[in-house]
Scaffold this motif. Structure first.
Motif, PDB file in Angstrom:
ATOM      1  N   VAL A  17      -6.283   2.663 -12.095  1.00 42.73           N
ATOM      2  CA  VAL A  17      -5.023   2.829 -11.364  1.00 42.73           C
ATOM      3  C   VAL A  17      -4.134   1.622 -11.569  1.00 42.73           C
ATOM      4  O   VAL A  17      -2.909   1.745 -11.732  1.00 42.73           O
ATOM      5  CB  VAL A  17      -5.308   3.077  -9.873  1.00 42.73           C
ATOM      6  CG1 VAL A  17      -4.009   3.114  -9.080  1.00 42.73           C
ATOM      7  CG2 VAL A  17      -6.053   4.391  -9.689  1.00 42.73           C
ATOM      8  N   ASN A  18      -4.711   0.431 -11.579  1.00 48.25           N
ATOM      9  CA  ASN A  18      -3.911  -0.775 -11.812  1.00 48.25           C
ATOM     10  C   ASN A  18      -3.225  -0.728 -13.176  1.00 48.25           C
ATOM     11  O   ASN A  18      -2.057  -1.120 -13.323  1.00 48.25           O
ATOM     12  CB  ASN A  18      -4.795  -2.014 -11.738  1.00 48.25           C
ATOM     13  CG  ASN A  18      -5.178  -2.368 -10.321  1.00 48.25           C
ATOM     14  OD1 ASN A  18      -4.483  -2.004  -9.373  1.00 48.25           O
ATOM     15  ND2 ASN A  18      -6.291  -3.060 -10.161  1.00 48.25           N
ATOM     16  N   SER A  49       0.239   1.030 -11.027  1.00 48.50           N
ATOM     17  CA  SER A  49       0.761  -0.281 -10.626  1.00 48.50           C
ATOM     18  C   SER A  49      -0.321  -1.003  -9.849  1.00 48.50           C
ATOM     19  O   SER A  49      -1.303  -0.401  -9.383  1.00 48.50           O
ATOM     20  CB  SER A  49       2.023  -0.138  -9.770  1.00 48.50           C
ATOM     21  OG  SER A  49       1.710   0.464  -8.519  1.00 48.50           O
ATOM     22  N   LEU A  50      -0.101  -2.299  -9.705  1.00 47.50           N
ATOM     23  CA  LEU A  50      -1.052  -3.081  -8.918  1.00 47.50           C
ATOM     24  C   LEU A  50      -1.036  -2.660  -7.455  1.00 47.50           C
ATOM     25  O   LEU A  50      -2.069  -2.695  -6.785  1.00 47.50           O
ATOM     26  CB  LEU A  50      -0.729  -4.570  -9.044  1.00 47.50           C
ATOM     27  CG  LEU A  50      -0.924  -5.184 -10.424  1.00 47.50           C
ATOM     28  CD1 LEU A  50      -0.510  -6.648 -10.411  1.00 47.50           C
ATOM     29  CD2 LEU A  50      -2.371  -5.045 -10.871  1.00 47.50           C
ATOM     30  N   VAL A  82       0.831  -1.202   0.000  1.00 47.02           N
ATOM     31  CA  VAL A  82       0.000   0.000   0.000  1.00 47.02           C
ATOM     32  C   VAL A  82       0.868   1.255   0.000  1.00 47.02           C
ATOM     33  O   VAL A  82       0.634   2.217  -0.739  1.00 47.02           O
ATOM     34  CB  VAL A  82      -0.959  -0.027   1.204  1.00 47.02           C
ATOM     35  CG1 VAL A  82      -1.673   1.308   1.345  1.00 47.02           C
ATOM     36  CG2 VAL A  82      -1.986  -1.140   1.027  1.00 47.02           C
ATOM     37  N   TRP A  83       1.883   1.253   0.839  1.00 43.17           N
ATOM     38  CA  TRP A  83       2.762   2.421   0.903  1.00 43.17           C
ATOM     39  C   TRP A  83       3.488   2.645  -0.423  1.00 43.17           C
ATOM     40  O   TRP A  83       3.642   3.770  -0.880  1.00 43.17           O
ATOM     41  CB  TRP A  83       3.757   2.235   2.029  1.00 43.17           C
ATOM     42  CG  TRP A  83       4.745   3.354   2.127  1.00 43.17           C
ATOM     43  CD1 TRP A  83       6.040   3.366   1.720  1.00 43.17           C
ATOM     44  CD2 TRP A  83       4.499   4.656   2.661  1.00 43.17           C
ATOM     45  NE1 TRP A  83       6.632   4.569   1.961  1.00 43.17           N
ATOM     46  CE2 TRP A  83       5.696   5.401   2.543  1.00 43.17           C
ATOM     47  CE3 TRP A  83       3.374   5.276   3.216  1.00 43.17           C
ATOM     48  CZ2 TRP A  83       5.798   6.709   2.966  1.00 43.17           C
ATOM     49  CZ3 TRP A  83       3.486   6.579   3.648  1.00 43.17           C
ATOM     50  CH2 TRP A  83       4.679   7.286   3.516  1.00 43.17           C
ATOM     51  N   ARG A  84       3.943   1.525  -1.058  1.00 46.35           N
ATOM     52  CA  ARG A  84       4.628   1.647  -2.338  1.00 46.35           C
ATOM     53  C   ARG A  84       3.678   2.221  -3.392  1.00 46.35           C
ATOM     54  O   ARG A  84       4.087   3.015  -4.247  1.00 46.35           O
ATOM     55  CB  ARG A  84       5.157   0.291  -2.780  1.00 46.35           C
ATOM     56  CG  ARG A  84       6.034   0.391  -4.041  1.00 46.35           C
ATOM     57  CD  ARG A  84       6.517  -0.982  -4.488  1.00 46.35           C
ATOM     58  NE  ARG A  84       7.344  -1.582  -3.473  1.00 46.35           N
ATOM     59  CZ  ARG A  84       7.010  -2.698  -2.816  1.00 46.35           C
ATOM     60  NH1 ARG A  84       5.887  -3.308  -3.107  1.00 46.35           N
ATOM     61  NH2 ARG A  84       7.804  -3.202  -1.895  1.00 46.35           N
ATOM     62  N   GLY A  85       2.410   1.766  -3.345  1.00 50.31           N
ATOM     63  CA  GLY A  85       1.451   2.305  -4.309  1.00 50.31           C
ATOM     64  C   GLY A  85       1.233   3.790  -4.134  1.00 50.31           C
ATOM     65  O   GLY A  85       1.161   4.545  -5.104  1.00 50.31           O
ATOM     66  N   LEU A  86       1.120   4.244  -2.857  1.00 48.12           N
ATOM     67  CA  LEU A  86       0.962   5.678  -2.612  1.00 48.12           C
ATOM     68  C   LEU A  86       2.200   6.447  -3.062  1.00 48.12           C
ATOM     69  O   LEU A  86       2.103   7.556  -3.613  1.00 48.12           O
ATOM     70  CB  LEU A  86       0.683   5.913  -1.127  1.00 48.12           C
ATOM     71  CG  LEU A  86      -0.650   5.352  -0.606  1.00 48.12           C
ATOM     72  CD1 LEU A  86      -0.751   5.560   0.901  1.00 48.12           C
ATOM     73  CD2 LEU A  86      -1.820   6.025  -1.305  1.00 48.12           C
TER      74      LEU A  86
END
Length: 751
Positions: free
Chosen positions: A290-291, A295-296, A119-123
């Protein structure tokens, strides 16, 4: 070549990492490989096109998939040692419970950390260059997407405004009908028509959006993925809202399925529609975009954010309305006339908020755990659960209605079979209650299957499940057939015993034998049914039958008196010695037979006492009710009376008795005069006999005695009675002593 293959394998693992917790850990361990440039895809395509490279890739994949120790080079001691350790670990005994719990806890904690990291990487991606790429790429087709969204929604709302008049007319048509079955028919038709019209509006707006995207915007015959995502989401979400509008129908009470007021219906319709739109468009449109563009991990972060916001909002609304919904459900339960509905509503009043919070918590949890198919899974599970609950509630309500109404038989049937209606209302409601319990279990099983708590189909196909289901239906069929046979036999016995069947009043012997047959048949039927049911559920009844035989032999030796009672009773019934209603003398007791069983007789005597006499105590039976009876009377006259005159008056009294309509019907023959039977101490006794219907001798005897006394008095014939002479003694001189009389006994002259 090997380095290229290794890099491609790491690239594949990095691409699959967001789809599996295990692969996610590998991706975290190799960050450099996870950030491989998109050019690696072209390199992978080149390798797959070359036959030698493709074979090398296949061999490498097989070596990675092989068990520990296989495919390891002989000259690699480290690899051999690692393989030996892996093999030893595989051969080690199963870890203890504490180690398994520790491993489970560790895996859960690591999975939570991995999810938080993703989750943090996605943000972070959304804030870095990937996010900027996403927003820059989005600007190229945002205008076209906005056009599709705007046209579709505007057309949808315009069409809904146009058909609102149709909804209002249908609502007035329903409310104008009188209460009862006619209104229910109109409401059903109106709700179905409104639902079809609502779905038609959604389909028209959806088709218009697709035509706009395919023919006007972009390349001819092609549409943007985002536009397709929105249109598909629009179709699904608005059809779901159509179902909500059918349930609540905030503005049209006649088209509302749920029994709610206008204010409550509008509130819940608005809140649920808002929740469905937020979750639906977020999960079906925003997250896939967003995916694809970022990124996923970023898509997962977006999905988690959407579900957390939805859960917090739902929690606030549920807690705010907890007391309001509870009071409404409690009031509706108090007004309900059905016990089942009343119990269900009271249960919902106490715990509805728990179910609602649990549902939204499950929705958020599934979104985090299964981000790929969270929404389809929740939609399918919710739909199956709602259908199961609705179907179970409808079936249970119908069963409750049948139980409450009971069974009514025609008047002719009730007259011929007076206990049939009572017996049906004893067995059928009980069976319907059992069916209602089965329906409840089925609803719970379907709900558990819907949420993947239990695989109902696999269990039903398994040997144990199919055997249990088959045994249940077999047992149910056996019990139903046994009850049907018992009702048929008991009704046939009642038909034979009823005087309204056309054959007249049955005889006493037939009544007795049919009553005994009914009791014996019930015992045999219950025993056989129990044995067959035990056999069907898998219990071996062979030892039970053998044990019953041994037990019967032991009882036979230990209770010879009981056996004697039964055998004597059988012979008494075969000889037709007595029947229910007969006046008999048995075992020294005279009275009316009220009950006959296979071992005893129930007699009520003249004083009203009830005696149970075992047949083994009956040495002789005196039956006063066989064919005919006699009243035998002896009447005494004084010695000075003329015997012939007395006999004539006895005959005259008999003629008067026979002239009476009620008593004359019971007299079967002329008066028998037996003559003088004794010259007694103070009377001459004359005996007569009257032949009567069985059981009438006592009543006719009392009536004849009254008439004899009446005729003798009229003729002056004395009926002797004992005389007493008082002797007061005398003195020696012959004088009598005075008689001491109290004052009340003195003559008036003496006073």
């Amino acid at each position: 070549m090997l380095a290229r293959l290794t890099g491609l394998l790491l690239l594949i693992c990095a691409a699959l990492a967001p789809l599996s917790p295990a692969l996610a850990q590998e991706a975290a361990a190799e960050p450099a490989a996870a950030e491989a440039p998109p050019a690696g895809y072209a390199e992978l395509a080149d390798i797959l096109e070359d036959e030698a490279s493709r074979q090398a890739l296949i061999d490498t994949l097989r070596q990675l998939a092989a068990p520990a120790g296989e495919g390891v080079a002989e000259g690699d001691p480290a690899a051999l040692e690692a393989a030996a350790k892996a093999e030893a670990a595989s051969l080690s005994p199963e870890p203890s419970l504490a180690r398994r719990v520790a491993a489970l806890t560790k895996g859960f904690a690591e999975g939570a950390v991995d999810q938080a990291t993703a989750v943090w990487r996605g943000l972070a991606d959304m804030a870095d260059g990937d996010g900027r790429d996403f927003f820059s790429g989005m600007a190229t087709w945002a205008g076209e997407l906005a056009i599709v969204v705007g046209v579709t929604l505007v057309l949808f709302f315009v069409l809904r405004r146009l058909v609102a008049a149709v909804y209002g007319r249908a609502d007035r048509w329903v409310l104008a009908s009188p209460e009862g079955g006619r209104r229910w028919v109109r409401r059903t038709l109106a709700i179905a028509g409104a639902a079809l019209l609502d779905v038609g509006v959604v389909l028209l707006a959806w088709v218009a959006g697709y035509l706009l995207a395919l023919t006007v915007l972009g390349d001819q015959g092609r549409m943007n993925t985002a536009q397709s995502l929105f249109l598909n989401a629009f179709l699904i979400i608005e059809i779901v809202k159509t179902g909500l509008r059918g349930l609540f129908a905030g503005r049209f009470a006649g088209l509302r399925i749920l029994p709610l007021g206008d204010e409550d219906a509008a509130y819940w319709n608005t809140w649920l529609a808002r929740m469905v739109g937020f979750i639906g468009y977020g999960m079906l449109t925003a997250v896939p975009i967003v995916n694809a563009q970022v990124s996923l991990a970023a898509g997962r972060a977006t999905a988690v954010l959407i579900m957390v916001l939805a859960f917090v909002y739902a929690l606030m609304v549920i807690l705010q309305n907890r007391r309001r919904v509870r009071d409404s459900l409690t009031a509706r339960a108090d007004r309900s006339g059905s016990g089942f509905v009343r119990a269900v509503l009271r249960l919902l009043a106490r715990s509805w908020h728990i179910f609602a919070i649990g549902y939204f918590a499950a929705l958020a949890f599934v979104t985090v755990v299964r981000p790929g198919d969270a929404l389809p899974f929740m939609a399918a599970s919710t739909l199956q659960s709602l259908l199961a609950v609705a179907g179970g509630f409808i079936v249970s309500a119908l069963l409750e209605r049948l139980i409450t109404l009971g069974i009514r038989v025609p008047e002719d049937t009730r007259r011929n079979l007076p206990n049939l209606e009572k017996r049906l209302n004893a067995y059928v409601p009980t069976g319907l209650r059992v069916v209602r319990i089965v329906v409840l279990v089925g609803v719970l099983a379907l709900i558990a299957d819907a949420w993947d708590l239990w695989d109902l189909a696999a269990w039903a196909e398994s040997e144990r499940g199919s055997g249990l289901i088959g045994a249940f239906f077999d047992v149910a069929l056996i019990i139903v057939l046994s009850v049907a046979v018992w009702i048929a036999v008991a009704s046939w016995v009642e038909h034979r015993l009823s005087p309204e069947t056309g054959t007249g009043e049955p005889g006493a012997r037939e009544k007795t034998l049919l009553s005994i047959f009914r009791n014996a048949f019930s015992i045999v039927l219950i025993t056989m049914t129990a044995m067959i049911v035990l056999s069907e559920i898998g219990i071996d009844i062979g030892p039970l039958i053998a044990g019953a035989g041994v037990l019967g032999l032991a009882i036979g030796f230990g209770s010879q008196k009981l056996v004697q009672d039964i055998i004597t009773g059988v012979f008494i019934q075969l000889e037709n010695a007595m029947n229910a209603g007969d006046v008999v003398t048995a075992g020294g007791i005279t009275g009316t037979v009220e009950k006959l069983t296979i071992r005893s007789i129930g007699v009520r005597d003249l004083a009203g006492s009830y005696h149970i006499i075992p047949f083994s105590s009956v040495d002789m039976v005196t039956n006063f009710m066989r064919d005919f009876a006699y009243h035998v009377g002896e009447y005494g006259i004084a010695y000075r009376e003329n015997i012939d005159d007395a006999i004539e008056h006895l005959k005259a009294a008999f003629e008067e008795l026979r002239a009476d309509p009620a008593n004359g019907a019971l007299i079967l023959d002329d008066l028998e005069v037996h003559g003088v039977t004794a010259l007694a101490d103070s009377s001459v006794n004359i005996r007569v006999r009257i032949k009567t219907a069985p059981g009438s001798q006592w009543a006719l005897g009392r009536a004849y005695n009254r008439l004899v006394k009446k005729h003798f008095d009229a003729a002056g014939i004395e009926i002797p009675f004992p005389h007493m002479t008082l002797y007061f003694g005398q003195d020696k001189d012959g004088s009598a002593p005075p008689v001491p009389l109290p004052a009340p006994l003195l003559p008036k002259a003496a006073e």
